[in-house]
Design a protein around this motif. Structure first.
Motif: not given
Length: 458
Positions: A392-401, A384-390, A224-228, A453-458
């Motif tokens: 940035e896109l790049e952060v979410l993409a890195e978490l998925e990777h 989890v990603l939807r809960d973290l939709s706030g 949920f965070s790159l600093e976790q 983007r597909r997950i968040l509908g954007g």
């Protein structure tokens, strides 16, 4: 209860012939010849009193034989009636045979007909078959014994010990992970990603398969965070787990430590834990000790059924898990809720690459089992990603990777460049994209962004 029934079954043959031997002794004592005594005793089972001789032993044999005969007739009638019921249920267009113990009944939504529970007695007339026996060896052995008869049927086999990520493909068989279902429901009830901190100390007490599975799912869902910085501690005999998962790389600040059961380091980890998960059937004494040692954290303990001992303990922040009926719900087994979402995701990915002429089902069937399971893991993480939709896109993409990388390295994959020029070699278990997100080619980063983007509908 099951063990008591098994012991009774062993005594049934002796109890059935006891009236025969009792009657033989009784007739012999009454003065009958041995051959006549044997014949008269045998006749008692047909409620046919041939001799008028009488004594306590003969009377006991007469009533005992009648009871055995009556019981046998009633049992035979019950078996016939049961088989008639099973045959009728198999006529249902969506009939399903569930082979399991009494404690593992599958929950079907609504008033579901066409469901039969034949124990270990194979029913070839059912349209689909759920094999949910007590061990993986028993379930797979049952499948092997009836494999030819099951070739044209849909088969679902429960896993309790084997890791689904290491399984070979078995055509026509869908594997569902019991401990995996327990683990994912546990983490999605705890929801670390909704807490207001990036640091956690987590102790998983019990290095058996359930504890290992809880650790694996925690590593895949708690992103949920790159600093976790999550410190996982697994106690127990974990040597085989460490060998099997030696290639795992966290790709962030998370760490895993292993401790022997009841070692000083294990109990020190409990004292400092924010969360303790007792992942084995344990005594009330151990549960009390863990809860007492974990002074400020929360303790979850495995309870295979409701009404456990822990429910009567007067402790705050003490919760059971594992008895949730969702684990055995038909939509998660045959309905394959996550699988259906994974099929759609894979189909959308194909359409993004090239216009896919096939259907989601046909495209899915072309995937190997590991890639199917990888897509299922991705879909599971989307909540989890939807809960973290706030973020940035790049952060979410890195978490998925990171999740994708963890899934592969947990399954024995490593970085490598295949000689074929493809991205991966499934036999060698190497993939050229098992790199930190920042080192990926731009095209691969864009694939992760497109997924978000597909997950968040954007």
């Amino acid at each position: 209860m099951h063990e008591t029934k098994e012991r009774l079954k062993k005594w049934i043959p002796l109890l059935s012939v006891l009236p025969f031997f009792t009657g033989t002794v009784g007739y012999t004592l009454a003065g009958e010849r041995l051959l006549d005594a044997l014949y008269f005793s045998f006749s008692l089972y047909f409620v046919n009193l041939v001799s008028d001789a009488s004594n306590p032993l003969i009377e006991a044999a007469r009533w005992g034989a009648a009871l055995v005969t009556t019981t046998a007739v009633l049992y035979a009638l019950k078996r016939v009636w049961t088989r008639i019921q099973w045959a009728a249920l198999c006529l249902h267009p969506d009939s399903v045979a569930v082979y399991c113990g009494q404690e593992d009944q599958v929950v079907f939504p609504g008033k579901r007909s066409g469901v039969l529970y034949p124990g270990r007695e194979f029913r070839p007339g059912a349209k689909s078959h759920i094999i949910l026996l007590e061990t993986d060896a028993a379930s797979l052995g049952f499948y092997e014994a009836h494999q030819k008869q099951l070739e044209k049927h849909r088969v679902y086999i429960a896993l309790r010990e084997l890791d689904r990520g290491f399984l070979r493909d078995v055509p026509g068989v869908v594997f569902f992970d019991i401990n995996g279902a327990i683990a994912r429901l546990l983490w999605k009830s705890i929801r670390l990603w909704q807490k207001k901190t990036n640091q956690f100390n987590i102790v998983i007490w019990g290095g058996g398969h359930l504890g290992q599975t809880i650790l694996n799912y925690g590593l895949l869902l708690n992103l949920f965070s790159l600093e976790q910085q999550i410190s996982y501690h697994l106690t127990g005999n974990t040597t085989l787990y460490q060998i099997s998962h030696a290639l795992f790389r966290p790709e962030n600040g998370d760490t895993i430590s292993f401790h022997d059961t009841d070692s000083d380091r294990a109990w020190e980890a409990v004292r400092q834990a924010d969360l303790v998960i007792l992942a084995e059937d344990a005594s009330a004494e151990r549960l009390q000790a863990l809860r007492t040692a974990c002074q400020t954290g929360t303790v979850y303990y495995y309870a295979s059924s409701e009404g456990d001992e822990g429910a009567y303990l007067k402790f705050s922040r003490l919760f059971p898990f594992g008895a949730d009926q969702e684990i055995y719900r038909d939509p998660y087994i045959r309905g394959e809720t996550l699988v259906q979402a994974a099929k759609e995701q894979h189909y959308a990915y194909l359409n993004a690459e090239t216009a896919a002429a096939e259907t989601p089902d046909t495209a899915w069937q072309k995937l190997d089992g590991f890639t199917q399971w990888s897509n299922i893991s991705s879909v599971d993480f989307q909540e989890v990603l939807r809960d973290l939709s706030g973020l940035e896109l790049e952060v979410l993409a890195e978490l998925e990777h990171i999740r994708w990388s963890r899934f592969h390295t947990l399954s024995g994959w490593r970085f490598g460049i295949p000689a074929s020029g493809e991205n991966r070699d499934i036999e060698e278990k190497i993939h050229k994209n098992l790199l930190p997100y920042k080192e990926l080619p731009p095209s691969e980063k864009e694939k992760d962004r497109a997924l978000i983007r597909r997950i968040l509908g954007g």
